[in-house]
Design a protein around this motif. Structure first.
Motif, mmCIF file in Angstrom:
data_model
loop_
_atom_site.group_PDB
_atom_site.id
_atom_site.type_symbol
_atom_site.label_atom_id
_atom_site.label_comp_id
_atom_site.label_asym_id
_atom_site.label_seq_id
_atom_site.Cartn_x
_atom_site.Cartn_y
_atom_site.Cartn_z
ATOM 1 N N GLU A 37 0.920 -1.140 -0.005
ATOM 2 C CA GLU A 37 0.142 -0.225 -0.099
ATOM 3 C C GLU A 37 0.808 1.340 0.074
ATOM 4 O OE1 GLU A 37 -0.756 0.234 4.845
ATOM 5 O OE2 GLU A 37 -2.384 -0.554 3.381
ATOM 6 N N LEU A 38 0.365 2.230 -0.334
ATOM 7 C CA LEU A 38 1.238 3.588 -0.503
ATOM 8 C C LEU A 38 1.629 3.845 0.883
ATOM 9 C CD1 LEU A 38 -0.693 5.459 -3.349
ATOM 10 C CD2 LEU A 38 1.576 4.630 -3.487
ATOM 11 N N PRO A 39 2.603 4.746 1.045
ATOM 12 C CA PRO A 39 2.992 5.043 2.650
ATOM 13 C C PRO A 39 1.958 6.129 3.123
ATOM 14 C CG PRO A 39 4.506 5.911 0.951
ATOM 15 C CD PRO A 39 3.494 4.924 0.110
ATOM 16 N N TYR A 40 1.958 6.193 4.352
ATOM 17 C CA TYR A 40 1.219 7.452 5.164
ATOM 18 C C TYR A 40 -0.041 7.892 4.258
ATOM 19 C CZ TYR A 40 5.219 9.717 2.936
ATOM 20 O OH TYR A 40 6.094 10.198 1.967
ATOM 21 N N VAL A 41 -0.001 9.130 3.967
ATOM 22 C CA VAL A 41 -1.472 9.674 3.307
ATOM 23 C C VAL A 41 -1.228 10.227 2.118
ATOM 24 C CG1 VAL A 41 -2.250 10.621 5.464
ATOM 25 C CG2 VAL A 41 -0.864 12.063 4.193
ATOM 26 N N ALA A 42 -0.098 9.593 1.419
ATOM 27 C CA ALA A 42 0.104 10.079 -0.105
ATOM 28 C C ALA A 42 -0.708 9.422 -1.032
ATOM 29 C CB ALA A 42 1.894 9.789 -0.518
ATOM 30 N N ASN A 43 -1.030 9.828 -2.227
ATOM 31 C CA ASN A 43 -1.759 9.356 -3.047
ATOM 32 C C ASN A 43 -0.724 8.635 -4.426
ATOM 33 O OD1 ASN A 43 -1.264 11.427 -4.644
ATOM 34 N ND2 ASN A 43 -3.324 12.221 -4.589
ATOM 35 N N GLU A 44 0.384 9.025 -4.286
ATOM 36 C CA GLU A 44 1.294 8.480 -5.063
ATOM 37 C C GLU A 44 2.827 8.546 -4.278
ATOM 38 O OE1 GLU A 44 3.100 12.379 -7.424
ATOM 39 O OE2 GLU A 44 1.468 11.453 -8.265
ATOM 40 N N ALA A 45 3.667 7.637 -4.817
ATOM 41 C CA ALA A 45 4.925 7.462 -4.253
ATOM 42 C C ALA A 45 6.116 7.219 -5.278
ATOM 43 C CB ALA A 45 4.962 6.542 -3.099
ATOM 44 N N THR A 46 7.383 7.423 -5.102
ATOM 45 C CA THR A 46 8.584 6.824 -5.887
ATOM 46 C C THR A 46 9.197 5.920 -5.452
ATOM 47 O OG1 THR A 46 8.404 9.196 -6.918
ATOM 48 C CG2 THR A 46 10.370 7.970 -7.412
ATOM 49 N N ASP A 47 9.576 4.839 -6.173
ATOM 50 C CA ASP A 47 10.407 3.638 -5.874
ATOM 51 C C ASP A 47 11.650 3.818 -6.530
ATOM 52 O OD1 ASP A 47 8.592 2.724 -3.923
ATOM 53 O OD2 ASP A 47 8.104 0.981 -5.099
ATOM 54 N N PHE A 48 12.776 3.703 -6.057
ATOM 55 C CA PHE A 48 14.211 3.777 -6.927
ATOM 56 C C PHE A 48 14.654 2.435 -7.092
ATOM 57 C CE2 PHE A 48 13.556 7.815 -4.962
ATOM 58 C CZ PHE A 48 14.093 8.915 -5.907
ATOM 59 N N PHE A 49 15.209 2.021 -8.319
ATOM 60 C CA PHE A 49 16.016 0.878 -8.247
ATOM 61 C C PHE A 49 17.394 1.051 -8.686
ATOM 62 C CE2 PHE A 49 11.672 -0.073 -9.876
ATOM 63 C CZ PHE A 49 11.351 -1.273 -9.094
ATOM 64 N N LYS A 50 18.394 0.477 -7.901
ATOM 65 C CA LYS A 50 19.653 0.766 -7.915
ATOM 66 C C LYS A 50 20.481 -0.507 -8.427
ATOM 67 C CE LYS A 50 22.986 4.144 -7.018
ATOM 68 N NZ LYS A 50 22.660 5.361 -7.321
ATOM 69 N N PHE A 51 21.304 -0.301 -9.410
ATOM 70 C CA PHE A 51 22.023 -1.489 -10.196
ATOM 71 C C PHE A 51 23.470 -1.560 -9.909
ATOM 72 C CE2 PHE A 51 17.985 -1.373 -12.472
ATOM 73 C CZ PHE A 51 17.801 -2.646 -12.786
ATOM 74 N N PHE A 52 23.987 -2.386 -9.033
ATOM 75 C CA PHE A 52 25.329 -2.421 -8.930
ATOM 76 C C PHE A 52 26.187 -3.790 -9.784
ATOM 77 C CE2 PHE A 52 23.625 -0.806 -5.141
ATOM 78 C CZ PHE A 52 24.572 0.067 -4.953
ATOM 79 N N VAL A 53 26.992 -2.953 -10.836
ATOM 80 C CA VAL A 53 27.378 -3.915 -11.784
ATOM 81 C C VAL A 53 29.106 -4.042 -11.418
ATOM 82 C CG1 VAL A 53 27.832 -4.618 -14.352
ATOM 83 C CG2 VAL A 53 25.792 -3.151 -13.490
ATOM 84 N N THR A 54 29.360 -5.529 -11.369
ATOM 85 C CA THR A 54 30.875 -5.715 -11.076
ATOM 86 C C THR A 54 31.451 -6.604 -11.871
ATOM 87 O OG1 THR A 54 30.183 -7.175 -9.525
ATOM 88 C CG2 THR A 54 30.367 -5.048 -8.544
ATOM 89 N N SER A 55 32.759 -6.870 -12.004
ATOM 90 C CA SER A 55 33.303 -7.709 -12.679
ATOM 91 C C SER A 55 33.887 -9.065 -12.243
ATOM 92 C CB SER A 55 34.787 -7.023 -13.568
ATOM 93 O OG SER A 55 35.582 -6.779 -12.324
ATOM 94 N N GLN A 56 33.606 -8.817 -10.615
ATOM 95 C CA GLN A 56 33.866 -10.148 -9.830
ATOM 96 C C GLN A 56 32.713 -10.247 -9.152
ATOM 97 O OE1 GLN A 56 36.306 -12.366 -10.242
ATOM 98 N NE2 GLN A 56 37.203 -10.785 -11.817
ATOM 99 N N PRO A 57 32.467 -11.466 -8.468
ATOM 100 C CA PRO A 57 31.358 -11.663 -7.439
ATOM 101 C C PRO A 57 31.793 -10.918 -6.141
ATOM 102 C CG PRO A 57 31.955 -13.640 -8.192
ATOM 103 C CD PRO A 57 33.121 -12.859 -9.055
ATOM 104 N N THR A 58 30.593 -10.353 -5.425
ATOM 105 C CA THR A 58 31.000 -9.410 -4.274
ATOM 106 C C THR A 58 29.601 -9.646 -3.330
ATOM 107 O OG1 THR A 58 31.709 -7.606 -3.385
ATOM 108 C CG2 THR A 58 30.082 -7.392 -5.156
ATOM 109 N N ASP A 59 29.858 -9.643 -2.130
ATOM 110 C CA ASP A 59 28.716 -9.499 -1.258
ATOM 111 C C ASP A 59 27.706 -8.463 -1.510
ATOM 112 O OD1 ASP A 59 29.897 -11.725 0.241
ATOM 113 O OD2 ASP A 59 30.910 -10.260 1.797
ATOM 114 N N SER A 60 26.659 -8.777 -1.488
ATOM 115 C CA SER A 60 25.449 -7.860 -1.814
ATOM 116 C C SER A 60 25.015 -6.781 -0.702
ATOM 117 C CB SER A 60 24.406 -8.478 -2.325
ATOM 118 O OG SER A 60 23.925 -9.519 -1.518
#
Length: 596
Positions: free
Chosen positions: A571-594
């Motif tokens: 559900e949308l947070p508190y009393v807002a009728n719209e909200a923004t989600d962000f997606f962050k991509f991490f791209v590496t050349s070797q495996p690493t802890d997330s």
């Protein structure tokens, strides 16, 4: 001196061991094997001698005994016998393969399979046992007990083999079955594509422990033991690690050395999924304190690389402590190897310099690190505190509590702030500089008021720090193509590409199904981590799904994440009728802890 046996408590310990070296319909495309029977006999001996299992509760199916019907009956019989509190161990050593998926739940259209003794018959009556079937069997077991351990020492990828030495030696992988499989039973399974763990066998499940010989795109090797005989590399080194394990060792502890032993000898990365921090064959978890691995040691420059970066709150100048592998408590100096200073911070990894009097070779790979002293720098959230008349006591409590956080700084009078804390008689509000509410106010009578406000502000600080991580000079900047699609219907694997609105935002209605597809457009294999930063200040790791998962993305390959019920929030947070989600991509050349 051999370690003493581990004390067991509660429930019956049951095991099922399946080994197929000899196949009834063996031939060029289904070669016989060596070493599978050795795997299960040695493992049964170890379980009975050290881990409280009894031979009377162990079932062995070897070669001619391991028909499809016999395996099915033995597994179902084990499930019927199992009671709440029992421990169940199931082991399979033999060929792995694939066959066409008839349920629609596999992204590549192929089911993973294990091969019973009588499969691939000329009469087309006996087929492999699929991962769909095994999942149903596992679910039935988990309905009885949550202490289930599976060990599959085989591989199934279309490009992988289990091999020993020269190519002429038989491998533990059979070519995919070209026959049309039996049709799916009506209503047997959903047609939704299911997200699998790094082994490629099962969806993520924290109620069991699953160990597999390798990733779904690697070779699974057999190992010639110094004392003679062949074993699966995973099984052999797993048994060695279990034999020497401390009484309170967890599956994570045991598997760390297994991974190191196997990966140092073969191009193979054994996989473990599920309840990693559960002590061996016990239901209780170990209370593992958070840590990050040492992934690389640069002895020449006196540097160690740890799997934590800006996304984890690491800062240049911060002090970390390094501990031996398998350490679970970090409050004992006797377990500490040394300290180090963070000198370079990336998105999800950092470089730390060792003291001059410390031998870099004394720090092993997979050592564990924890932050000792944070260098806050300018990354702290600037917080302004104000209060209505009569609320001076609450204000004073916050003024005393908040400076203890390494993520927060109380501003001086007249200084700009990132967040305002307004103390009123009924509630405490967290407010943006423009006057908007950040989140629902905290009731003035809430228990642990100061720590509640502090934790909320720290969530905001971490959110903003992760959101602003950038590495514009990386050679991988343009390696990943990201596309969002509006699903034609819930469960669909494609749809209409979402076009950015003014300002670059992508707009979807609440609970509207969509999918995210990312493709490697670079020339080398990359490793991708996807975080979702939602409007309620939470940070979720969307991909990979498992903690110990580092799936490679080869050039030209894609991966899709589906949101069948729309956004991450219910559900949308508190009393807002719209909200923004962000997606962050991490791209590496070797495996690493997330980062999460």
């Amino acid at each position: 001196m051999a370690p003493s046996s581990i004390t067991t408590t509660g429930g019956v310990r049951r095991s099922l061991h399946i080994a197929v070296d000899k196949y009834r319909h063996a031939g060029p495309f289904l070669p016989n094997l060596a070493g599978c029977e050795n795997d299960i006999r040695a493992m049964r001996q170890l379980l009975t001698s050290r881990f409280g299992f009894e031979e009377r509760n162990a079932v062995l199916l070897i070669n001619e005994q391991a028909t499809r019907q016999a395996i099915t009956a033995a597994w179902h019989g084990l499930t019927e016998q199992t009671q709440a509190g029992d421990t169940v161990f199931i082991q399979y050593s033999g060929h792995g393969s694939q066959m066409r998926d008839v349920h629609g739940d596999e992204e590549d259209g192929m089911d993973e399979t294990i091969l019973p003794h009588d499969t691939r018959d000329p009469g087309r009556q006996v087929f492999d046992i699929t991962d769909d079937e095994i999942k149903e069997w596992v679910d039935a077991l988990l309905a009885k007990t949550d202490n289930v351990v599976l060990l599959f020492d085989c591989c199934h990828s279309a490009s992988a083999t289990r091999q020993v030495g020269a190519p002429t030696v038989p491998t533990r992988r059979a070519d995919p079955d070209p026959r049309d499989p039996p049709p799916a039973a009506a209503g047997a399974r959903s047609v939704d594509v299911v997200e699998h763990g790094p082994s490629g066998w099962f969806p993520p499940n924290e109620r069991l422990v699953f160990m597999a010989g390798c990733r779904d795109n690697e070779e699974s090797n057999e190992h010639r033991a110094p004392e003679g005989g062949r074993y699966g590399a995973l099984t052999y080194f797993l048994m060695q690690s279990m034999q020497s394990a401390a009484a309170d060792a967890t599956f994570r502890d045991v598997f760390e050395s297994v991974t190191a032993e196997v990966s140092s000898r073969y191009r193979q990365n054994p996989q473990i999924e599920g309840a990693l921090d559960r002590p061996l064959f016990a239901r209780e978890f170990s209370g593992q304190q958070p840590f990050f691995y040492v992934n690389r040691v640069d002895a020449a420059n006196r540097l160690v690389e740890i799997g934590a970066g800006a996304a984890h709150g690491m800062r240049t100048g911060s002090q970390i402590a390094l501990f031996r592998p398998r350490t679970r408590r970090f409050d004992k100096d006797s377990n500490r190897l040394t300290t180090a200073t963070i000198v370079q911070v990336g998105g999800i990894s950092s470089q730390a310099r060792l003291p001059d009097d410390v031998d870099p070779n004394s720090v092993p790979l997979r050592a564990r690190s924890v932050e000792l002293v944070r260098n806050s720098g300018d990354q702290r959230l600037r917080v302004a505190l104000t209060a209505e008349a009569g609320q001076e006591a609450v204000l004073a409590g916050l003024q005393d509590a908040l400076p203890a956080s390494g993520r927060l700084r109380i501003t001086d009078e007249g200084e700009g702030a990132d967040a305002q804390v307004l103390v009123q008689a009924q509630a405490i509000s967290l407010i943006f500089p423009d006057g908007r509410l950040m989140m629902q106010p905290v009731p003035a009578q809430a228990p642990n008021l100061e720590s509640d406000v502090q934790s909320r502000l720290e969530a905001v600080a971490r959110f903003q720090n992760v959101l602003h991580i950038e590495n514009p000079n990386s050679g991988l900047v343009n390696a990943l193509e990201i596309r969002f699609e509006r699903q034609a219907a819930a469960g669909a694997n494609s749809g209409q590409t979402l076009a950015p609105q003014q300002g670059g935002q992508l707009v979807v209605r609440e609970r509207e199904p969509y999918l995210m597809r990312f493709t490697n457009r670079g020339a080398t294999t990359v490793y991708v981590t996807v975080l979702a930063l939602s409007a309620d200040w939470r940070i979720h790791k969307l991909y990979p799904v498992l903690e110990n998962d580092f799936p490679p993305l080869a050039p030209g390959k894609s991966h899709a994440l589906r949101f069948d019920e729309g956004s991450l929030m219910t559900e949308l947070p508190y009393v807002a009728n719209e909200a923004t989600d962000f997606f962050k991509f991490f791209v590496t050349s070797q495996p690493t802890d997330s980062p999460c």
